[in-house]
Design an enzyme around this catalytic site. Sequence first.
Site, PDB file in Angstrom:
ATOM      1  N   GLU A  68       5.335   2.869   8.522  1.00 40.36           N
ATOM      2  CA  GLU A  68       5.131   1.387   9.305  1.00 40.36           C
ATOM      3  C   GLU A  68       6.427   1.113   9.961  1.00 40.36           C
ATOM      4  OE1 GLU A  68       3.932  -0.715   6.044  1.00 40.36           O
ATOM      5  OE2 GLU A  68       1.715  -0.301   6.023  1.00 40.36           O
ATOM      6  N   GLY A  78       0.719  -1.294  -0.062  1.00 43.15           N
ATOM      7  CA  GLY A  78      -0.177   0.166   0.151  1.00 43.15           C
ATOM      8  C   GLY A  78       0.842   1.177  -0.033  1.00 43.15           C
TER       9      GLY A  78
HETATM   10  C1  5RP Z   1       0.741  -1.222   3.356  1.00 41.87           C
HETATM   11  C2  5RP Z   1       1.326  -2.841   3.975  1.00 41.87           C
HETATM   12  C3  5RP Z   1      -0.106  -3.583   4.122  1.00 41.87           C
HETATM   13  O1  5RP Z   1       0.202  -4.055   5.431  1.00 41.87           O
HETATM   14  C4  5RP Z   1       0.105  -4.661   3.145  1.00 41.87           C
HETATM   15  O2  5RP Z   1       0.300  -4.375   1.769  1.00 41.87           O
HETATM   16  C5  5RP Z   1      -0.889  -5.815   3.127  1.00 41.87           C
HETATM   17  O3  5RP Z   1      -2.378  -5.432   3.040  1.00 41.87           O
HETATM   18  P1  5RP Z   1      -3.648  -5.953   2.990  1.00 41.87           P
HETATM   19  O4  5RP Z   1      -3.853  -6.275   4.403  1.00 41.87           O
HETATM   20  O5  5RP Z   1      -4.553  -5.149   2.414  1.00 41.87           O
HETATM   21  O6  5RP Z   1      -3.419  -7.632   2.285  1.00 41.87           O
HETATM   22  O7  5RP Z   1       2.180  -3.001   4.128  1.00 41.87           O
HETATM   23  O8  5RP Z   1       1.931  -0.548   2.942  1.00 41.87           O
END
Ligand code: 5RP
Length: 220
Positions: free
Chosen positions: A105, A99
């Site tokens: 994060e 994302g």
């Molecule tokens: C966003 C992330 C999310 O944790 C990762 O992409 C998982 O996403 P989802 O819960 O929609 O599968 O690192 O930067």
Amino acid sequence: MAMTQDEMKRAVAAAAVDYVEAGTIVGVGTGSTANYFIDELAKIKHKIDATVASSEASAERLKSHGILVEDLNMVSEMSVYVDGADECTKFLHLTKGGGGALTREKIVAAVAKTFVCIVDETKMVDVLGKFPLPVEVIPMARSYVARELVKMGGSPVYREGFTTDNGNVILDVHNLQILNPVEIEEKLNNITGVVTNGLFACRPADVILMATQEGVKTIK
Ligand code: 5RP
């Protein structure tokens, strides 16, 4: 009847609420699984002091539930950080950043005492790397960093039309077989112009909660 991936995400998000301690500040991740966690957190919002969000999108969702969102600079202690992942291993190493929120994060995870990663079983792999590894890059360094990534055996793809919350760009690196995640995480971070990369190995998860058809499993 078998659970859908979405139902598994919802189940594991609900299980993560057990890790939330009353009267503390909760770190909140980004993505569809983290969104379910935010919705679960809303049910017990009166028990927590505040949250810190790892993206503008999560901050908006938290606020829409009437949950207080603090600036991380105002927070010295965080009991738990709850977030999803794109890939994970039984050694608690993760790939994140699908994302595009990887840098914030990583910062929030660094502050938290316990990082609880919430995934469904489709995210568990033996070796990281099938999911393209996101690397956040200062815009003017994009081509230089891409050339360095090619030297490491990767195939970087510019995430077109996407800007991170920090005003940077993302290169998604394909074809990396990440057998030694700690070493690769450090090596990538040493390329000038890289802000951070989506490997969470130097600071791995402390607990993975994984939704399966048989229920939520705990890996630690
Ligand atoms: C966003 C992330 C999310 O944790 C990762 O992409 C998982 O996403 P989802 O819960 O929609 O599968 O690192 O930067």
